[in-house]
Design a protein around this motif. Structure first.
Motif, PDB file in Angstrom:
ATOM      1  N   GLN A  38     -71.667 -23.846  44.029  1.00 53.50           N
ATOM      2  CA  GLN A  38     -72.941 -24.508  44.290  1.00 53.50           C
ATOM      3  C   GLN A  38     -73.923 -23.556  44.958  1.00 53.50           C
ATOM      4  OE1 GLN A  38     -73.437 -27.406  43.041  1.00 53.50           O
ATOM      5  NE2 GLN A  38     -71.350 -27.970  42.547  1.00 53.50           N
ATOM      6  N   TYR A  95     -75.829 -30.945  46.420  1.00 54.20           N
ATOM      7  CA  TYR A  95     -75.079 -29.836  45.815  1.00 54.20           C
ATOM      8  C   TYR A  95     -73.864 -29.500  46.677  1.00 54.20           C
ATOM      9  CZ  TYR A  95     -78.980 -28.778  42.635  1.00 54.20           C
ATOM     10  OH  TYR A  95     -79.944 -28.836  41.662  1.00 54.20           O
ATOM     11  N   TYR A  96     -74.127 -29.354  47.974  1.00 53.67           N
ATOM     12  CA  TYR A  96     -73.050 -28.935  48.865  1.00 53.67           C
ATOM     13  C   TYR A  96     -71.995 -30.022  49.049  1.00 53.67           C
ATOM     14  CZ  TYR A  96     -75.676 -24.739  50.034  1.00 53.67           C
ATOM     15  OH  TYR A  96     -76.309 -23.535  49.963  1.00 53.67           O
ATOM     16  N   SER A 141     -64.505 -20.346  42.167  1.00 52.05           N
ATOM     17  CA  SER A 141     -65.849 -20.357  41.588  1.00 52.05           C
ATOM     18  C   SER A 141     -65.953 -19.380  40.427  1.00 52.05           C
ATOM     19  CB  SER A 141     -66.899 -20.016  42.653  1.00 52.05           C
ATOM     20  OG  SER A 141     -66.700 -18.709  43.176  1.00 52.05           O
ATOM     21  N   ASP A 201     -78.943 -31.736  38.916  1.00 52.55           N
ATOM     22  CA  ASP A 201     -78.823 -30.331  38.516  1.00 52.55           C
ATOM     23  C   ASP A 201     -78.494 -30.266  37.027  1.00 52.55           C
ATOM     24  OD1 ASP A 201     -78.431 -27.435  38.821  1.00 52.55           O
ATOM     25  OD2 ASP A 201     -76.320 -27.922  38.477  1.00 52.55           O
ATOM     26  N   LYS A 219     -71.047 -32.115  46.810  1.00 51.60           N
ATOM     27  CA  LYS A 219     -70.192 -32.028  45.626  1.00 51.60           C
ATOM     28  C   LYS A 219     -69.239 -30.844  45.752  1.00 51.60           C
ATOM     29  CE  LYS A 219     -70.435 -31.670  40.561  1.00 51.60           C
ATOM     30  NZ  LYS A 219     -71.345 -31.547  39.386  1.00 51.60           N
ATOM     31  N   GLY A 220     -69.748 -29.723  46.243  1.00 52.89           N
ATOM     32  CA  GLY A 220     -68.900 -28.552  46.428  1.00 52.89           C
ATOM     33  C   GLY A 220     -67.799 -28.793  47.444  1.00 52.89           C
ATOM     34  N   TYR A 276     -66.564 -26.306  40.477  1.00 48.54           N
ATOM     35  CA  TYR A 276     -67.805 -26.581  41.205  1.00 48.54           C
ATOM     36  C   TYR A 276     -67.578 -26.693  42.714  1.00 48.54           C
ATOM     37  CZ  TYR A 276     -69.637 -27.818  36.572  1.00 48.54           C
ATOM     38  OH  TYR A 276     -70.027 -27.790  35.257  1.00 48.54           O
TER      39      TYR A 276
END
Length: 480
Positions: free
Chosen positions: A434, A274-275, A424, A53, A277-278, A429
């Motif tokens: 995300q 992405y998720y 957020s 990303d 990492k979130g 992050y």
């Protein structure tokens, strides 16, 4: 008991300071920090490049040139548009590029560079309704969507009878238009062409105008050295016609984005990185918020029950103030307002601190109710056996109190996980951050949020079940 509470609070501050020292150590390199709102293609937006990303756009290319001329490494931070100026004035970042108009109101807070770009404004409506809004007069009395704190918001407020709907994100505005909640959206022409769904939306012939359609780069007041360097870079880029080149390249890159037509589970699997990492950030902030909120809440509960009037008053005031104000307001005060007193926290530190302080107020009352619910004869019996009041509280009263209030504590822990989503707003992050990135980069308005909701449900459901197992074990031990 008091020693353990002191150790816990000391550990709390140590963790926050440790996080700050890590960030400071990273900052020893020669860096320059850019703040932007990366939901404004082709100016700045998220795109997956080589599986990573990445924030791209022609504003970003300009920022890279500024960093190169300064001989510094560029660090990019992403946040909502209306949080850009607070971030800049707080001293956490060096400059802001985000398609920002240098209005007089903004000039009172920050300094601006020479203008680097100017774009026409446009009106987006649903296909088939363009004849209703082909002139500015046709917009009178209409429901108009605009980005919050933008030049388009000022234009819309000047339209007679207009009902202005201001939101943070362009994708949210277009979703409002598509669902019929607004009649039109005001946006710059490049933004409109890049972000709108051409199958359902169209740009009308109406031509909104503003006193100043030019865009500039913002720096903190009095930072003349950086401002001079930025102006020199902009002069070079204009002379070599590089800005127009950046615009064309960013427009092509933005046009390459495609709308995903996946179901919720396919969407999660495709964008699982992405998720994941979130989830890591959400669990980190929630876990530390729970631990420190528990320790601080117990400490405040004991203060609340103190016979010393001043101590009791302090605890009561804290509880009432925290419970009587929204957590989002508390987050903004900690993250932005304290910087006026040279007290600055990173986004993660601010998130942990806010969750801990907020949760402590609620847990304090839960602990107080539990302690007062224990038969006073238990304390008297312990004292008659030679225990001090502190020993009796630690070994007799508190274990029984916690056992009785465990369901209420578990509920508060679940609430912390869900409410951690507010971080957020300051650029942490987490799962919601995300999800917002994916909404902008995939043109999928609903799936990113459905996946986020599913993840939050799984996290809270698992936690509830674990607390239930613990509660049953404690109940079983009582029956032996």
């Amino acid at each position: 008991m008091r020693n353990k509470l002191t150790i816990g609070l000391t550990l709390f501050m140590a963790v926050l300071l440790m996080m700050g020292s890590i960030v400071q150590a990273e900052g020893e390199k020669k860096t320059i920090i850019l703040i932007t709102s990366a939901d404004y293609a082709p100016y700045e937006f998220h795109k997956e490049i080589d599986g990573v990303d990445t924030i791209v756009g022609f504003d970003i290319e300009i920022a890279k040139e500024i960093a190169k001329d300064l001989g510094a490494e560029l660090i990019i931070k992403d946040t909502s548009f209306d949080a850009l100026l607070p971030e800049l004035t707080s001293g956490r970042v060096d400059f802001v590029i985000s398609g920002m108009n240098p209005t007089e109101e903004r000039r009172r807070s920050i300094d601006f560079s020479d203008p680097y770009y100017a774009a026409e404004q446009s009106v987006i409506v649903r296909k088939g309704e363009e004849h209703l809004y082909n002139t500015m007069e046709g917009l009178e009395g209409a429901r108009i969507g605009v980005q919050k704190s933008s030049i388009q918001e000022n234009i819309a407020k000047g339209i007679p009878g207009a009902n202005v709907v201001a939101l943070d994100k362009i994708p949210d505005l277009l979703l409002q238009l598509e669902s019929g909640r607004v009649d039109a959206v005001l946006a710059e022409y490049p933004i409109a062409r890049t972000n709108m769904n051409e199958e359902t939306m169209v740009i009308t012939d109406a031509k909104p105008t503003a006193e100043n359609d030019e865009y500039a780069i913002g720096v903190r007041k009095g930072n003349h050295e950086l401002l001079s360097s930025i102006n020199q870079t902009l002069e070079r880029l204009k002379k070599d016609n590089l800005i127009e080149k950046f615009v064309d390249e960013a427009s092509d890159l933005a046009a390459g984005r495609t709308k995903d037509s996946l179901n919720m589970f396919e969407f999660f699997w495709k964008y699982r990185d992405y998720y994941m990492k979130g989830i890591q950030f959400t669990l980190l902030i929630s876990a530390l918020g729970v631990v420190f909120g528990f320790i601080l809440g117990l400490f405040i509960a004991l203060m609340r029950m103190s016979k010393v009037k001043v101590v009791k008053l302090l605890a009561t005031t804290y509880i009432e103030v925290v419970r009587g104000t929204p957590m989002l307001v508390q987050l903004f005060i900690i993250h932005y307002s304290l910087s006026a007193f040279n007290i600055t926290f990173t986004p993660i530190q601010s998130g942990i601190l806010t969750l801990s302080l907020n949760s402590a107020a609620y847990l304090a009352e839960i602990f107080r109710a539990g302690i007062q619910g224990v038969d006073r004869g238990q304390l008297e019996a312990a004292r008659s056996l030679g225990m001090t009041k502190r020993q009796a509280m630690r070994h007799i009263v508190l274990p029984q109190a916690i056992k009785g209030i465990l369901p209420a504590i578990g509920n508060e822990f679940v609430v912390i996980i869900k409410e951690s989503s507010i971080v957020s707003f300051i650029g942490v992050y987490d799962i919601m951050y995300q999800a917002q990135i994916l909404r902008g980069s995939t043109f999928a308005p609903l799936n990113p949020l459905l996946v986020a909701a599913m993840i939050y449900f799984i996290l809270t459901f698992v936690l509830s079940k674990l607390l239930g197992v613990w509660e049953r074990k404690l109940s079983a031990s009582d029956n032996r």
